[in-house]
Structure formats: structure tokens, C-alpha cells
Design a protein around this motif. Structure first.
Motif, PDB file in Angstrom:
ATOM      1  N   LYS A  97      -0.586  36.640  44.931  1.00 18.47           N
ATOM      2  CA  LYS A  97      -1.570  37.491  44.890  1.00 18.47           C
ATOM      3  C   LYS A  97      -1.907  37.567  46.854  1.00 18.47           C
ATOM      4  O   LYS A  97      -2.405  36.128  47.089  1.00 18.47           O
ATOM      5  CB  LYS A  97      -2.450  37.652  44.216  1.00 18.47           C
ATOM      6  CG  LYS A  97      -2.669  38.398  43.612  1.00 18.47           C
ATOM      7  CD  LYS A  97      -3.151  38.941  42.322  1.00 18.47           C
ATOM      8  CE  LYS A  97      -3.171  39.300  41.692  1.00 18.47           C
ATOM      9  NZ  LYS A  97      -2.425  40.513  40.799  1.00 18.47           N
ATOM     10  N   ARG A  98      -2.631  38.335  47.205  1.00 17.57           N
ATOM     11  CA  ARG A  98      -4.078  37.915  48.234  1.00 17.57           C
ATOM     12  C   ARG A  98      -4.682  37.419  48.023  1.00 17.57           C
ATOM     13  O   ARG A  98      -5.431  37.411  47.188  1.00 17.57           O
ATOM     14  CB  ARG A  98      -4.201  39.405  49.393  1.00 17.57           C
ATOM     15  CG  ARG A  98      -2.327  40.195  49.867  1.00 17.57           C
ATOM     16  CD  ARG A  98      -3.023  40.944  51.223  1.00 17.57           C
ATOM     17  NE  ARG A  98      -3.753  40.552  52.084  1.00 17.57           N
ATOM     18  CZ  ARG A  98      -3.015  39.579  53.243  1.00 17.57           C
ATOM     19  NH1 ARG A  98      -1.851  39.767  53.217  1.00 17.57           N
ATOM     20  NH2 ARG A  98      -3.739  38.971  53.840  1.00 17.57           N
ATOM     21  N   LYS A 123       8.017  32.380  48.543  1.00 23.61           N
ATOM     22  CA  LYS A 123       7.409  30.908  48.787  1.00 23.61           C
ATOM     23  C   LYS A 123       6.504  30.747  47.159  1.00 23.61           C
ATOM     24  O   LYS A 123       6.263  30.226  46.585  1.00 23.61           O
ATOM     25  CB  LYS A 123       6.339  31.300  49.729  1.00 23.61           C
ATOM     26  CG  LYS A 123       6.537  31.224  51.171  1.00 23.61           C
ATOM     27  CD  LYS A 123       5.464  31.216  52.214  1.00 23.61           C
ATOM     28  CE  LYS A 123       6.180  31.259  52.829  1.00 23.61           C
ATOM     29  NZ  LYS A 123       5.262  30.645  54.612  1.00 23.61           N
ATOM     30  N   GLU A 177      -7.640  37.617  49.223  1.00 33.17           N
ATOM     31  CA  GLU A 177      -9.079  38.513  48.894  1.00 33.17           C
ATOM     32  C   GLU A 177      -8.410  39.560  47.362  1.00 33.17           C
ATOM     33  O   GLU A 177      -9.440  40.261  47.044  1.00 33.17           O
ATOM     34  CB  GLU A 177      -9.011  39.627  50.045  1.00 33.17           C
ATOM     35  CG  GLU A 177      -7.806  40.379  50.675  1.00 33.17           C
ATOM     36  CD  GLU A 177      -6.955  39.033  51.755  1.00 33.17           C
ATOM     37  OE1 GLU A 177      -6.835  37.778  51.236  1.00 33.17           O
ATOM     38  OE2 GLU A 177      -6.316  40.086  52.643  1.00 33.17           O
ATOM     39  N   HIS A 186       3.456  16.229  54.529  1.00 33.65           N
ATOM     40  CA  HIS A 186       3.835  17.443  53.211  1.00 33.65           C
ATOM     41  C   HIS A 186       2.963  16.423  52.620  1.00 33.65           C
ATOM     42  O   HIS A 186       1.851  16.787  52.320  1.00 33.65           O
ATOM     43  CB  HIS A 186       4.401  17.445  52.729  1.00 33.65           C
ATOM     44  CG  HIS A 186       4.908  19.527  53.860  1.00 33.65           C
ATOM     45  ND1 HIS A 186       4.076  19.684  54.254  1.00 33.65           N
ATOM     46  CD2 HIS A 186       6.404  19.340  53.982  1.00 33.65           C
ATOM     47  CE1 HIS A 186       5.056  20.406  55.443  1.00 33.65           C
ATOM     48  NE2 HIS A 186       5.934  21.014  54.908  1.00 33.65           N
ATOM     49  N   ARG A 193      -4.837  24.686  53.596  1.00 31.99           N
ATOM     50  CA  ARG A 193      -4.454  23.688  54.959  1.00 31.99           C
ATOM     51  C   ARG A 193      -3.480  24.624  55.238  1.00 31.99           C
ATOM     52  O   ARG A 193      -2.934  25.029  55.001  1.00 31.99           O
ATOM     53  CB  ARG A 193      -3.178  22.695  54.286  1.00 31.99           C
ATOM     54  CG  ARG A 193      -2.790  22.116  55.725  1.00 31.99           C
ATOM     55  CD  ARG A 193      -1.723  20.647  55.069  1.00 31.99           C
ATOM     56  NE  ARG A 193      -0.571  20.615  54.744  1.00 31.99           N
ATOM     57  CZ  ARG A 193       0.540  20.542  54.999  1.00 31.99           C
ATOM     58  NH1 ARG A 193       0.271  18.954  55.016  1.00 31.99           N
ATOM     59  NH2 ARG A 193       1.066  20.986  54.432  1.00 31.99           N
ATOM     60  N   ALA A 194      -4.185  24.532  56.789  1.00 29.61           N
ATOM     61  CA  ALA A 194      -3.278  25.158  57.588  1.00 29.61           C
ATOM     62  C   ALA A 194      -3.263  27.162  57.229  1.00 29.61           C
ATOM     63  O   ALA A 194      -2.612  27.638  58.007  1.00 29.61           O
ATOM     64  CB  ALA A 194      -1.467  24.791  57.877  1.00 29.61           C
TER      65      ALA A 194
END
Ligand SMILES: C[S@@+](CC[C@H](N)C(=O)[O-])C[C@H]1O[C@@H](n2cnc3c(N)ncnc32)[C@H](O)[C@@H]1O
Length: 217
Positions: free
Chosen positions: A130-131, A109, A133, A60, A151-152
Motif C-alpha cells: 500500500k501507499r 517489491k 498515506e 544493504h 531509508r532513502a
């Protein structure tokens, strides 16, 4: 400072030096404090599969720091699908002049990141629950970002399709990847191209890492 990461503070300091970075002790202590928060709250918030303190240092903290020399002149950075705040919180800690906006769709998160911002006193960091998009460039401080990192998060094509609208003219997307994904590069949507590929060496991490820089063609 005390905690489960303290035993690995030397490894973090050595890793930072191996990356060619020179950070004040206060900054190194803040990185450790963030790592402690990740370990402490992981069970509650389901932030990361990593539960081993030493791997928090390598996978991390150092993994996030390894991109720093390649961010060049980026002043405003958006981190997409940031999970527990990686790499965004780490980059905000070590680069107080960088304005970081983290975008994460899972409420727990995002709440963790907001709590980390407060506990670590990160005035240059903000989180949007938020998303990506659904995030308009105007939602970011100063408008579209000159750097958009992940990342990922997704395939390169999805990263571009979902986040490309947040990149300012002349700016770039930065995709943190393991193995250099030639198939994903070939599947990039028209109008975007990989302009730089950096093979990264992360101290203490025995795995391939690449940073791909994607710009408007
Ligand atoms: C595999 S995790 C990676 C987290 C972090 N970047 C890391 O490297 O540890 C991917 C994250 O992207 C978030 N995510 C997925 N789709 C998203 C979207 N459309 N907008 C914002 N976040 C999204 C997920 O909730 C998850 O936290």
C-alpha cells in the motif's frame, strides 16, 4: 549454504562484530540467505540498483544493521517505502522479538518481501502492499507503532507528513540519511522535532550515514 555472497561471509561477520553486535551463526546465515535472494530476484523485481555481491553486504546488510543499537526499546516497527525489504527484513532477521511491518507501494517489491518472509521463516515480519498515506494505524499489528523507520524514502517533511499518523504516543520516526540534512531538519512541519542525531559508521562503507530520531514536539 552456497551462492555469490558466500565469499563475503567473513566480511559480514567482521562487520557485525565491528558494529558491536553478537549474532548467532544461524542468524548470520539467514542474513546471507536474504542477500542471496536480493541478488537472485533483483532483475525480475527491480529491487535495488546494487548488483555487486560485496555491496549487498556493506550497503544493504551492514547499513541496515548499523541502526539497531539506536532503536532502543522499540517493540513494533513499521518500515516505510521498504523496496526490497531494507532495513525491515534485516532488522526482523536479527531481532526476533521485534514485530516489523513493511509498507511498500510497488506490488512486485512487496511480493518479493512476502516471498522472502516465507523462505526465511520470518514469523515477526509482515508486508502491506500500500501507499503509506493509505495505511491506517489499525492496519498494523497492535495498532500504531512505537518506531517508524525509512531509508532513502523521502525528505524528512514528507516522511513526517505521510507516516506521522502511524507513530504511537511516545514513539518516534527514525530517518536513515546520508549527509546530515540540515535543510530538511529546518523544513520539518510544526509539531515535530529532531530529538537525536546519530552519526553512524558502517563497516566497509566509505560514506556518511546518519540516523535522525524525530518525535512530537
Ligand atoms: C529509493 S527506494 C528505497 C527502498 C529501500 N528503503 C532501500 O533503502 O533500499 C524508495 C521506495 O519507496 C517506495 N515508495 C514511494 N512512495 C511510497 C509511498 N507513498 N508509500 C509506500 N511506499 C512508497 C518506492 O516504491 C520505493 O520502493
Amino acid at each position: 549454504m552456497s551462492g555469490r555472497l558466500q565469499a563475503y561471509s567473513g566480511q559480514l561477520a567482521e562487520g557485525i562484530a565491528a558494529l558491536g553486535l553478537a549474532l548467532p551463526q544461524e542468524t548470520v546465515d539467514r542474513l546471507l540467505a536474504f542477500g542471496e535472494l536480493l541478488l537472485k530476484w533483483n532483475k525480475v523485481y527491480n529491487l535495488t540498483a546494487i548488483r555487486n555481491p560485496q555491496e549487498v553486504i556493506t550497503h544493504h546488510l551492514l547499513d541496515s544493521l548499523a541502526v539497531l543499537p539506536h532503536l532502543g526499546a522499540v517493540n513494533r516497527l513499521a518500515d516505510i517505502g521498504s523496496g526490497g525489504g531494507l532495513p525491515g527484513v534485516v532488522l526482523a532477521i536479527v531481532h526476533p522479538g521485534l514485530i516489523v511491518t513493511s509498507i511498500e507501494t510497488v506490488g512486485k517489491k512487496a511480493s518479493f518481501q512476502q516471498q522472502a518472509k516465507i523462505e526465511l521463516g520470518l514469523g515477526n515480519f509482515g508486508v502491506l502492499n500500500k501507499r503509506v498515506e493509505q495505511v491506517q494505524a489499525e492496519f498494523l499489528p497492535g495498532g500504531a507503532a512505537d518506531g517508524v523507520i525509512s531509508r532513502a524514502f523521502s525528505s524528512l517533511a514528507d516522511f513526517v507528513n505521510l507516516s506521522g499518523h502511524l507513530v504511537a504516543e511516545g514513539g518516534a520516526l527514525y530517518a536513515m540519511k546520508g549527509v546530515n540534512p540540515a535543510d530538511e531538519v529546518a523544513a520539518l512541519p510544526a509539531g515535530w522535532t529532531v530529538t537525536e542525531t546519530h552519526a553512524l559508521t558502517v563497516p566497509g562503507l566509505d560514506a556518511e550515514r546518519h540516523l535522525l530520531v524525530i518525535r512530537r514536539a
